[in-house]
Write an enzyme that holds these catalytic residues in place. Structure first.
Site, PDB file in Angstrom:
ATOM      1  N   TYR A  93       0.815  -1.207   0.000  1.00  0.00           N
ATOM      2  CA  TYR A  93       0.000   0.000   0.000  1.00  0.00           C
ATOM      3  C   TYR A  93       0.852   1.263   0.000  1.00  0.00           C
ATOM      4  O   TYR A  93       2.072   1.210   0.155  1.00  0.00           O
ATOM      5  CB  TYR A  93      -0.948   0.001   1.206  1.00  0.00           C
ATOM      6  CG  TYR A  93      -0.269   0.311   2.531  1.00  0.00           C
ATOM      7  CD1 TYR A  93       0.572  -0.614   3.144  1.00  0.00           C
ATOM      8  CD2 TYR A  93      -0.449   1.550   3.155  1.00  0.00           C
ATOM      9  CE1 TYR A  93       1.197  -0.320   4.349  1.00  0.00           C
ATOM     10  CE2 TYR A  93       0.182   1.847   4.358  1.00  0.00           C
ATOM     11  CZ  TYR A  93       1.000   0.912   4.948  1.00  0.00           C
ATOM     12  OH  TYR A  93       1.630   1.217   6.134  1.00  0.00           O
ATOM     13  N   LYS A 106       6.466  -2.051   1.767  1.00  0.00           N
ATOM     14  CA  LYS A 106       5.320  -1.420   2.446  1.00  0.00           C
ATOM     15  C   LYS A 106       4.134  -2.384   2.390  1.00  0.00           C
ATOM     16  O   LYS A 106       3.169  -2.196   1.647  1.00  0.00           O
ATOM     17  CB  LYS A 106       5.003  -0.056   1.826  1.00  0.00           C
ATOM     18  CG  LYS A 106       4.240   0.864   2.788  1.00  0.00           C
ATOM     19  CD  LYS A 106       4.405   2.321   2.414  1.00  0.00           C
ATOM     20  CE  LYS A 106       3.432   3.250   3.116  1.00  0.00           C
ATOM     21  NZ  LYS A 106       3.491   3.249   4.577  1.00  0.00           N
ATOM     22  N   GLU A 109      13.150   2.049  13.604  1.00  0.00           N
ATOM     23  CA  GLU A 109      12.220   3.096  13.170  1.00  0.00           C
ATOM     24  C   GLU A 109      10.996   3.084  14.062  1.00  0.00           C
ATOM     25  O   GLU A 109      10.845   2.206  14.910  1.00  0.00           O
ATOM     26  CB  GLU A 109      11.822   2.890  11.698  1.00  0.00           C
ATOM     27  CG  GLU A 109      11.054   1.605  11.455  1.00  0.00           C
ATOM     28  CD  GLU A 109      10.582   1.427  10.012  1.00  0.00           C
ATOM     29  OE1 GLU A 109      10.533   2.407   9.248  1.00  0.00           O
ATOM     30  OE2 GLU A 109      10.230   0.287   9.661  1.00  0.00           O
ATOM     31  N   LEU A 149      11.466   1.009   6.590  1.00  0.00           N
ATOM     32  CA  LEU A 149      10.867   1.513   5.351  1.00  0.00           C
ATOM     33  C   LEU A 149      11.643   2.758   4.919  1.00  0.00           C
ATOM     34  O   LEU A 149      11.934   3.635   5.740  1.00  0.00           O
ATOM     35  CB  LEU A 149       9.398   1.880   5.584  1.00  0.00           C
ATOM     36  CG  LEU A 149       8.686   2.339   4.308  1.00  0.00           C
ATOM     37  CD1 LEU A 149       8.424   1.152   3.384  1.00  0.00           C
ATOM     38  CD2 LEU A 149       7.370   3.032   4.626  1.00  0.00           C
TER      39      LEU A 149
HETATM   40  O1  PSZ Z   1      -1.417   8.364   8.558  1.00  0.00           O
HETATM   41  C1  PSZ Z   1      -0.426   7.894   9.132  1.00  0.00           C
HETATM   42  O2  PSZ Z   1      -0.341   7.806  10.352  1.00  0.00           O
HETATM   43  C2  PSZ Z   1       0.752   7.481   8.320  1.00  0.00           C
HETATM   44  S1  PSZ Z   1       0.855   7.811   6.698  1.00  0.00           S
HETATM   45  C3  PSZ Z   1       2.334   7.033   6.540  1.00  0.00           C
HETATM   46  C4  PSZ Z   1       2.717   6.538   7.711  1.00  0.00           C
HETATM   47  C5  PSZ Z   1       1.820   6.797   8.748  1.00  0.00           C
HETATM   48  N1  PSZ Z   1       3.865   5.856   7.947  1.00  0.00           N
HETATM   49  C6  PSZ Z   1       4.784   5.484   6.957  1.00  0.00           C
HETATM   50  C7  PSZ Z   1       5.982   4.828   7.560  1.00  0.00           C
HETATM   51  C8  PSZ Z   1       5.886   3.551   8.158  1.00  0.00           C
HETATM   52  O3  PSZ Z   1       4.709   2.933   8.214  1.00  0.00           O
HETATM   53  C9  PSZ Z   1       7.045   2.950   8.701  1.00  0.00           C
HETATM   54  C10 PSZ Z   1       6.980   1.622   9.364  1.00  0.00           C
HETATM   55  N2  PSZ Z   1       8.215   3.588   8.623  1.00  0.00           N
HETATM   56  C11 PSZ Z   1       8.340   4.811   8.063  1.00  0.00           C
HETATM   57  C12 PSZ Z   1       7.227   5.460   7.542  1.00  0.00           C
HETATM   58  C13 PSZ Z   1       7.409   6.821   6.927  1.00  0.00           C
HETATM   59  O4  PSZ Z   1       7.267   6.723   5.525  1.00  0.00           O
HETATM   60  P1  PSZ Z   1       6.748   7.946   4.645  1.00  0.00           P
HETATM   61  O5  PSZ Z   1       7.598   9.103   5.010  1.00  0.00           O
HETATM   62  O6  PSZ Z   1       6.971   7.487   3.256  1.00  0.00           O
HETATM   63  O7  PSZ Z   1       5.318   8.154   4.996  1.00  0.00           O
END
Ligand code: PSZ
Length: 289
Positions: A32, A146, A178, A202
């Site tokens: 996703y 992802k 992370e 990620l």
């Molecule tokens: O709405 C939300 O709370 C969101 S939207 C994207 C995320 C949370 N997180 C993305 C994510 C992640 O799930 C993990 C495990 N590591 C890093 C990230 C950050 O990724 P970006 O910057 O691409 O969203």
């Protein structure tokens, strides 16, 4: 009326149905993306589409649309739903097939869904910062994908929530990886440090924007593994994600980080990040800095 994108068509949300044997529903067999919308425009769209295709390919799913087609369809969805500020959620699964761990053979079509969610920027938290807890990273070894399989992340986030915190910072032994849904940064002697993008995290799109901003603005950066001790002693700590942008972390496991308020480099990056949003999506009405 709210519309969703399902397998190449934009239809009414109430008419969008997915079979009980969709492999996403049964196995989490899919990937996703979440894309941020400011002023009705998609921020870092190309980067999200590229990661979407890459995640899908890494588990052998071939998305039945080109990135250009996807981008056109998402734009149409935004217009139909009149979305100004919020997110697009998009996922693709391996499709519908009789339940079997083995991948289906033949021409099973991947299920592709996208819908929109209204949501403003978390300005209060961005101003004041948030609290986090520490938790052992119990996830699998392909966190670079992802994947829809988020149980490890959910258990960590729930633990944070129950402790009255916004995020759970995960670590494998002494190494910080992370957040449950974010990348983690520390500042040490004025240098921004964040885990290298390998199989354990990620490769966040927000993370990469921040690293580019650091390089362009002479802020020293190191992409490397850092320890719990370094986190504990950090001058500043922040997290990054599509929806949280550059979010200060002011407390970890009940201990104040730095001075217990958002630090100067974090603030500087928040300002630079807002400028980057405005470059891509036009002027923000709800500015932090
Ligand atoms: O709405 C939300 O709370 C969101 S939207 C994207 C995320 C949370 N997180 C993305 C994510 C992640 O799930 C993990 C495990 N590591 C890093 C990230 C950050 O990724 P970006 O910057 O691409 O969203």
């Amino acid at each position: 009326m709210e519309f969703v994108f399902l397998n190449g068509e934009i239809i009414e949300r109430s008419k969008a149905k997915v079979d009980v044997e969709d492999r996403g529903y049964q196995f989490g067999d899919g990937v996703y993306e979440v894309i941020r919308i400011y002023n009705g425009k998609m921020f870092t769209l190309d980067e999200h589409l590229r990661r979407f295709v890459k995640s899908a390919e890494s588990i052998g799913i071939s998305i039945p649309f080109t990135s250009v087609q996807l981008s056109e369809m998402l734009k149409e969805l935004l217009i139909k739903n009149n979305l100004e500020t919020g997110n697009i959620y998009m996922q693709v699964t391996r499709g519908i097939a009789p339940r079997n761990h083995v991948f289906p053979t033949g021409n099973v079509v991947p299920t592709l869904v996208a819908y929109t969610i209204k949501g403003v920027r978390p300005l209060e938290s961005l101003k004041s910062g948030v609290k986090a807890i520490l938790t052992e990273d119990i996830r699998w070894l392909r966190c670079d994908i992802k994947s829809l399989n988020l149980l490890g992340n959910l258990l960590a986030k729930q633990k944070a929530s129950e402790a009255g915190c916004f995020e759970a910072i995960q670590h494998r032994g002494n190494d910080v990886t992370e957040g449950s849904s974010s990348n983690i940064f520390i500042v040490k002697n004025g240098t921004v440090i964040t885990h290298e993008s390998n199989n354990l995290i990620l490769k966040g799109i927000t993370k990469d924007v921040i690293l580019d901003l650091c390089l362009a603005n002479n802020i020293p950066v190191e992409e490397r593994t850092f320890s719990l001790t370094e986190l504990n002693d950090a001058e500043e700590v922040f997290l990054s994600s599509t929806t949280s942008e550059v979010m200060p972390i002011i407390e970890v496991n009940g201990k104040k980080m730095g001075r217990g308020v958002p630090g100067p480099i974090t603030r500087k990056l928040q300002g630079l990040f807002e400028r980057e949003i405005e470059k891509q999506c036009g002027l923000l009405v709800d500015k932090l800095i």
